[in-house]
Design an enzyme around this catalytic site. Structure first.
Site, PDB file in Angstrom:
ATOM      1  N   THR A  61       0.831  -1.196   0.000  1.00  0.00           N
ATOM      2  CA  THR A  61       0.000   0.000   0.000  1.00  0.00           C
ATOM      3  C   THR A  61       0.871   1.254   0.000  1.00  0.00           C
ATOM      4  O   THR A  61       0.754   2.116  -0.867  1.00  0.00           O
ATOM      5  CB  THR A  61      -0.921  -0.024   1.231  1.00  0.00           C
ATOM      6  OG1 THR A  61      -1.577  -1.288   1.263  1.00  0.00           O
ATOM      7  CG2 THR A  61      -1.955   1.084   1.171  1.00  0.00           C
ATOM      8  N   GLU A  92       9.382  -5.808  -4.346  1.00  0.00           N
ATOM      9  CA  GLU A  92       8.227  -6.478  -3.761  1.00  0.00           C
ATOM     10  C   GLU A  92       8.481  -7.989  -3.711  1.00  0.00           C
ATOM     11  O   GLU A  92       8.915  -8.581  -4.699  1.00  0.00           O
ATOM     12  CB  GLU A  92       6.962  -6.165  -4.587  1.00  0.00           C
ATOM     13  CG  GLU A  92       5.757  -7.039  -4.331  1.00  0.00           C
ATOM     14  CD  GLU A  92       5.314  -7.069  -2.861  1.00  0.00           C
ATOM     15  OE1 GLU A  92       5.433  -6.054  -2.150  1.00  0.00           O
ATOM     16  OE2 GLU A  92       4.877  -8.150  -2.417  1.00  0.00           O
ATOM     17  N   TRP A 141      -8.079  -7.214  10.992  1.00  0.00           N
ATOM     18  CA  TRP A 141      -7.086  -7.062   9.916  1.00  0.00           C
ATOM     19  C   TRP A 141      -6.478  -5.680   9.786  1.00  0.00           C
ATOM     20  O   TRP A 141      -6.053  -5.274   8.729  1.00  0.00           O
ATOM     21  CB  TRP A 141      -7.701  -7.480   8.560  1.00  0.00           C
ATOM     22  CG  TRP A 141      -8.242  -8.854   8.554  1.00  0.00           C
ATOM     23  CD1 TRP A 141      -7.743  -9.945   9.199  1.00  0.00           C
ATOM     24  CD2 TRP A 141      -9.410  -9.328   7.859  1.00  0.00           C
ATOM     25  NE1 TRP A 141      -8.503 -11.053   8.942  1.00  0.00           N
ATOM     26  CE2 TRP A 141      -9.530 -10.705   8.127  1.00  0.00           C
ATOM     27  CE3 TRP A 141     -10.347  -8.713   7.032  1.00  0.00           C
ATOM     28  CZ2 TRP A 141     -10.563 -11.485   7.614  1.00  0.00           C
ATOM     29  CZ3 TRP A 141     -11.364  -9.486   6.507  1.00  0.00           C
ATOM     30  CH2 TRP A 141     -11.475 -10.857   6.786  1.00  0.00           C
ATOM     31  N   HIS A 142      -6.416  -4.925  10.909  1.00  0.00           N
ATOM     32  CA  HIS A 142      -5.776  -3.608  10.835  1.00  0.00           C
ATOM     33  C   HIS A 142      -4.642  -3.482  11.852  1.00  0.00           C
ATOM     34  O   HIS A 142      -4.624  -2.534  12.632  1.00  0.00           O
ATOM     35  CB  HIS A 142      -6.777  -2.483  11.139  1.00  0.00           C
ATOM     36  CG  HIS A 142      -8.036  -2.543  10.369  1.00  0.00           C
ATOM     37  ND1 HIS A 142      -9.265  -2.338  10.946  1.00  0.00           N
ATOM     38  CD2 HIS A 142      -8.252  -2.785   9.060  1.00  0.00           C
ATOM     39  CE1 HIS A 142     -10.193  -2.444  10.003  1.00  0.00           C
ATOM     40  NE2 HIS A 142      -9.619  -2.720   8.862  1.00  0.00           N
ATOM     41  N   ALA A 158       1.936   1.042   7.813  1.00  0.00           N
ATOM     42  CA  ALA A 158       1.004   1.046   8.953  1.00  0.00           C
ATOM     43  C   ALA A 158       1.725   0.826  10.278  1.00  0.00           C
ATOM     44  O   ALA A 158       1.132   1.027  11.343  1.00  0.00           O
ATOM     45  CB  ALA A 158      -0.067  -0.026   8.754  1.00  0.00           C
ATOM     46  N   HIS A 195     -10.881   1.912   9.673  1.00  0.00           N
ATOM     47  CA  HIS A 195     -10.154   1.152   8.645  1.00  0.00           C
ATOM     48  C   HIS A 195      -8.991   1.997   8.155  1.00  0.00           C
ATOM     49  O   HIS A 195      -9.159   3.172   7.860  1.00  0.00           O
ATOM     50  CB  HIS A 195     -11.103   0.811   7.496  1.00  0.00           C
ATOM     51  CG  HIS A 195     -12.303   0.061   7.967  1.00  0.00           C
ATOM     52  ND1 HIS A 195     -12.429  -1.302   7.815  1.00  0.00           N
ATOM     53  CD2 HIS A 195     -13.401   0.480   8.629  1.00  0.00           C
ATOM     54  CE1 HIS A 195     -13.581  -1.685   8.356  1.00  0.00           C
ATOM     55  NE2 HIS A 195     -14.187  -0.632   8.857  1.00  0.00           N
TER      56      HIS A 195
HETATM   57  C1  LIG Z   1      -8.031  -8.970   4.497  1.00  0.00           C
HETATM   58  C2  LIG Z   1      -7.848  -7.519   4.820  1.00  0.00           C
HETATM   59  C3  LIG Z   1      -8.928  -6.661   4.761  1.00  0.00           C
HETATM   60  C4  LIG Z   1      -8.753  -5.307   5.052  1.00  0.00           C
HETATM   61  N1  LIG Z   1      -9.779  -4.451   4.813  1.00  0.00           N
HETATM   62  C5  LIG Z   1      -9.544  -3.112   4.856  1.00  0.00           C
HETATM   63  C6  LIG Z   1     -10.503  -2.190   4.376  1.00  0.00           C
HETATM   64  O1  LIG Z   1     -11.543  -2.562   3.847  1.00  0.00           O
HETATM   65  N2  LIG Z   1     -10.232  -0.864   4.501  1.00  0.00           N
HETATM   66  C7  LIG Z   1      -9.082  -0.412   5.068  1.00  0.00           C
HETATM   67  O2  LIG Z   1      -8.911   0.799   5.196  1.00  0.00           O
HETATM   68  N3  LIG Z   1      -8.136  -1.275   5.502  1.00  0.00           N
HETATM   69  C8  LIG Z   1      -8.327  -2.605   5.361  1.00  0.00           C
HETATM   70  N4  LIG Z   1      -7.343  -3.476   5.717  1.00  0.00           N
HETATM   71  C9  LIG Z   1      -6.098  -2.934   6.275  1.00  0.00           C
HETATM   72  C10 LIG Z   1      -5.209  -2.281   5.194  1.00  0.00           C
HETATM   73  O3  LIG Z   1      -5.313  -2.977   3.985  1.00  0.00           O
HETATM   74  C11 LIG Z   1      -3.762  -2.295   5.679  1.00  0.00           C
HETATM   75  O4  LIG Z   1      -3.690  -1.678   6.943  1.00  0.00           O
HETATM   76  C12 LIG Z   1      -2.826  -1.529   4.756  1.00  0.00           C
HETATM   77  O5  LIG Z   1      -3.039  -1.942   3.431  1.00  0.00           O
HETATM   78  C13 LIG Z   1      -1.390  -1.779   5.175  1.00  0.00           C
HETATM   79  O6  LIG Z   1      -0.508  -1.138   4.299  1.00  0.00           O
HETATM   80  P1  LIG Z   1       1.077  -1.319   4.466  1.00  0.00           P
HETATM   81  O7  LIG Z   1       1.693  -0.534   3.381  1.00  0.00           O
HETATM   82  O8  LIG Z   1       1.454  -1.037   5.857  1.00  0.00           O
HETATM   83  O9  LIG Z   1       1.340  -2.873   4.258  1.00  0.00           O
HETATM   84  P2  LIG Z   1       1.002  -3.822   3.032  1.00  0.00           P
HETATM   85  O10 LIG Z   1       0.030  -3.196   2.117  1.00  0.00           O
HETATM   86  O11 LIG Z   1       0.663  -5.147   3.591  1.00  0.00           O
HETATM   87  O12 LIG Z   1       2.383  -3.870   2.235  1.00  0.00           O
HETATM   88  C14 LIG Z   1       3.536  -4.539   2.658  1.00  0.00           C
HETATM   89  C15 LIG Z   1       4.232  -5.055   1.411  1.00  0.00           C
HETATM   90  O13 LIG Z   1       5.556  -5.427   1.716  1.00  0.00           O
HETATM   91  C16 LIG Z   1       5.852  -6.648   1.053  1.00  0.00           C
HETATM   92  N5  LIG Z   1       6.945  -7.286   1.786  1.00  0.00           N
HETATM   93  C17 LIG Z   1       6.904  -7.798   3.041  1.00  0.00           C
HETATM   94  N6  LIG Z   1       8.125  -8.293   3.371  1.00  0.00           N
HETATM   95  C18 LIG Z   1       8.948  -8.060   2.321  1.00  0.00           C
HETATM   96  C19 LIG Z   1      10.320  -8.340   2.068  1.00  0.00           C
HETATM   97  N7  LIG Z   1      11.117  -8.939   2.978  1.00  0.00           N
HETATM   98  N8  LIG Z   1      10.837  -7.983   0.859  1.00  0.00           N
HETATM   99  C20 LIG Z   1      10.063  -7.351  -0.070  1.00  0.00           C
HETATM  100  N9  LIG Z   1       8.737  -7.091   0.119  1.00  0.00           N
HETATM  101  C21 LIG Z   1       8.204  -7.429   1.316  1.00  0.00           C
HETATM  102  C22 LIG Z   1       4.537  -7.396   1.103  1.00  0.00           C
HETATM  103  O14 LIG Z   1       4.474  -8.451   0.174  1.00  0.00           O
HETATM  104  C23 LIG Z   1       3.544  -6.283   0.827  1.00  0.00           C
HETATM  105  O15 LIG Z   1       3.315  -6.100  -0.545  1.00  0.00           O
HETATM  106  C24 LIG Z   1      -7.486  -4.834   5.468  1.00  0.00           C
HETATM  107  C25 LIG Z   1      -6.405  -5.708   5.555  1.00  0.00           C
HETATM  108  C26 LIG Z   1      -6.568  -7.033   5.219  1.00  0.00           C
HETATM  109  C27 LIG Z   1      -5.372  -7.952   5.274  1.00  0.00           C
END
Ligand SMILES: Cc1cc2nc3c(=O)[nH]c(=O)nc-3n(C[C@H](O)[C@H](O)[C@H](O)COP(=O)(O)OP(=O)(O)OC[C@H]3O[C@@H](n4cnc5c(N)ncnc54)[C@H](O)[C@@H]3O)c2cc1C
Length: 603
Positions: A46, A67, A539-540, A573, A583
């Site tokens: 994200t 990624e 899931w948050h 996050a 969310h």
């Molecule tokens: C099933 C589900 C439903 C949800 N529903 C909602 C919703 O409806 N609305 C809402 O607001 N929020 C929702 N959330 C929460 C929201 O999606 C997350 O809080 C947010 O997307 C997290 O973003 P992020 O960038 O922190 O992590 P992520 O989007 O999880 O990104 C982390 C990335 O890092 C990559 N990665 C990890 N380790 C490594 C590594 N060693 N090397 C290279 N890449 C790596 C992963 O593959 C991933 O692509 C939901 C979450 C889930 C799982």
């Protein structure tokens, strides 16, 4: 400058990195023989996609996005909103499971043990996380929510200077392109209309209107828009991140479109895992991030790639603290158990883990009724101290709970209602021929805090995730209160003509109890037993690398730079100073937008 030829989606490390040899094994300064980029972004999820897109707008810098998962564009189920659960437990999901970490002493030696969650009848809780470009925004429920304006002002009070609501609102709007929908007359001038991330309303199932009427009946007022400076208390239709065709608008589809992917200064790598961050030491002894080590498999060869300016971790709430720790940044005592050389002793890495707990799917059968085509459509946000609402058993005193909200206009409970039957995250099929709604109460501001620890020194082993759910009595009481209110919503006139609600306080089946329990006769013990047996993550998870001024209780400063290390930031996050009351995908996007501005303005 590093590689200037950029092709969409590279998976071969020889195309962007340098084989790791004995001479590069303990490299100090950036080795001129390494392939290098100005910015290396770890995790194309994200936040990572937002940053890759925004930083590469400047043609004078080179950006490498790495990624671990696959490309997103040929994953059909990621595009279809209702197919989100088809992404679970498959190749596009990290499939984490929680564990309970506890320490005992044997002959004065500290021993760490793990077992399933103590307070949830020994169950492990499944944590899906997206493992593909777009990360969790490619597998989530697509609910677009700013959370409560006061949440961000509370961040500032906790030391995250510059992250208040007025600032964040600019970035929410910068990211968003709201497309009006005939089903809802929301004021578009309160939304972003020219950003890359497309949001809109979706056609609603008829039951969704009944749910809104039911909210009115129990005293929860309807509001037009959950995402304005007026706050988020009340019931309303959710805005979703979907495009004109009602397909998912993830940060990968929104921020990495064809035009962006063609930029010569951006390299997007998929199916390559970052194994660790590499450091050298500046003349004053302070560590500096100089690149990362990557590989395509646990036993395969490793490669190194240099960062001329910064390494930015965007691997999410679980993997960012894990990456920090396997790289030598974290609580020294914990890292030394795995013989990991200490780069920086930062006690807060992996701590402060907060997750929204939900009572578990309470499915209530329809007597008759339609199925519909989209997931959670109605948002219901309330405060547990709202005297207009009936949270308690008739004639009983209110259960004591702590006020963890960020202000008087911020919620601590969400009632989530799906207009179809989804049991066990959609992984368990309901009995044949049944249809219904699914409801769950969500604890938005938990008192219970967990932690993330290493299981080994290898990034290829999942870390230990102890969410520590319901370890605080206030959380238990809050869930009981919230569930009673939810049962009252189900028994309103508006819904009871649609739903097959029984007159029982006792369990009537594996799938449908306690959705059909009577809120005035079902006991606290029955409700809490249900939650311990069926409750799950909403899931948050957030806040395991928390932002703040003090290195003793936070990991990054308000510019998202890791305390005590140069050229290393965390943007995802995991840096929320506290859990937000809703969310959080849109919040992650706004955080990443602001981080990109901070970095670009320093250029
Ligand atoms: C099933 C589900 C439903 C949800 N529903 C909602 C919703 O409806 N609305 C809402 O607001 N929020 C929702 N959330 C929460 C929201 O999606 C997350 O809080 C947010 O997307 C997290 O973003 P992020 O960038 O922190 O992590 P992520 O989007 O999880 O990104 C982390 C990335 O890092 C990559 N990665 C990890 N380790 C490594 C590594 N060693 N090397 C290279 N890449 C790596 C992963 O593959 C991933 O692509 C939901 C979450 C889930 C799982």
């Amino acid at each position: 400058m590093g590689n200037s030829s950029s092709k969409p989606f590279v998976s071969d490390p020889t195309k962007f990195a340098t084989p790791k040899t004995a001479s590069t094994l303990h490299a100090g300064d950036l080795d001129p023989n390494w392939n290098s980029y100005d910015y290396i972004i770890v995790g194309g999820g994200t936040a990572g996609c937002v940053l890759a897109s925004r930083l590469s707008e400047n043609p004078d810098v080179t950006v490498l996005l790495i990624e671990a998962g696959a490309r997103n564009d040929d994953v059909l189920f990621s595009r279809i909103p209702l197919a989100f659960s088809r992404m679970f437990r498959g190749p596009y999901d990290w499939q984490y499971e929680t564990t309970w970490i506890y320490i005992e002493f044997f002959r004065s030696r500290e021993l760490t043990f793990c077992s399933p969650q103590k307070s949830l009848q020994g169950r492990s809780i499944y944590w899906p996380r997206g493992k593909l470009l777009g990360g969790s925004s490619s597998i989530n429920l697509m609910i677009y929510h700013h959370c409560a304006p006061e949440d961000f002002d509370a961040w500032v009070r906790q030391g995250a200077h510059g992250w208040g609501y007025e600032t964040m609102r600019k970035y929410f709007n910068k990211a968003e392109r709201y497309i009006p929908h005939s089903s809802h007359d929301l004021d578009p001038s309160l939304h972003g209309t020219s950003g890359p991330w497309i949001t809109s309303h979706v056609p609603c199932a008829p039951i969704s209107d009944r749910i809104l009427e039911a909210c009115d009946e129990v005293g929860i007022s309807q509001i037009k828009d959950l995402n304005t400076s007026e706050g988020t208390l009340g019931a309303s239709r959710f805005v979703a991140f979907v495009d004109e065709k009602h397909e998912r608008s993830s940060t990968a589809t929104a921020y990495l479109d064809e035009k962006v992917l063609k930029r010569p200064n951006l390299m997007v790598v998929v199916s390559v895992v970052t194994e660790k961050v590499l450091f050298s030491s500046d003349a004053d002894g302070m560590p500096r991030a100089i690149g990362v080590q990557v590989s395509t498999s646990k036993s395969g060869p490793s490669f190194v790639v240099g960062a001329n300016k910064e390494v930015i971790l965007c691997a999410g709430t679980v993997a960012s603290p894990q990456l920090l720790m396997v790289s030598g940044v974290g609580p020294a005592g914990h890292l030394s158990k795995f013989d990991i050389p200490i780069v920086c002793d930062l006690p807060a890495v992996g701590k402060n883990l907060l997750d929204h707990f939900t009572s578990g799917s309470m499915a209530i059968p329809f007597e008759t009724g339609p199925m519909c085509s989209l997931a959670c459509q109605i948002g219901i946000f309330v405060r547990s101290d709202d005297h207009q609402l009936h949270f308690n058993q008739e004639g009983s005193a209110a259960l004591p709970t702590s006020d963890m909200t960020s202000g008087t206009r911020a919620p601590d409970v969400e009632l989530a209602v799906f207009p179809f039957t989804v049991i066990n995250s959609g992984l368990t099929q309901p009995p044949r021929g049944t249809s219904g709604i699914t409801a769950g109460a969500i604890l938005l501001k938990p008192c219970s805090k967990g932690k993330i620890e290493l299981k080994s020194s290898s990034i290829w082993d999942h870390p230990l995730i102890d969410a520590n759910y319901l370890s605080h009595q206030s959380d238990v009481n809050m869930m009981i209160k919230a569930t009673r209110l939810l049962l009252r919503v189900a028994r309103t006139k508006s819904l009871s003509t649609w739903l097959d609600v029984k007159n029982s306080a006792e369990p009537t089946g594996d799938f449908f109890w306690p959705g059909d329990a009577d809120p005035d006769t079902v006991s606290d013990d029955n409700l809490i037993a249900w939650m311990r047996q069926h409750g799950q993550s909403a899931w948050h998870p957030t806040s395991s690398a928390k932002m703040g001024c003090s290195p003793s209780d936070s990991v990054v400063d308000p510019q998202l730079r890791v305390h005590g290390i140069r050229a290393l930031r965390v943007v995802d996050a995991s840096v929320f100073p506290d859990q937000v009351s809703g969310h959080c995908c849109a919040v992650v996007v706004a955080v990443a937008e602001r981080a990109a501005d901070l970095i670009n303005s320093a250029e």
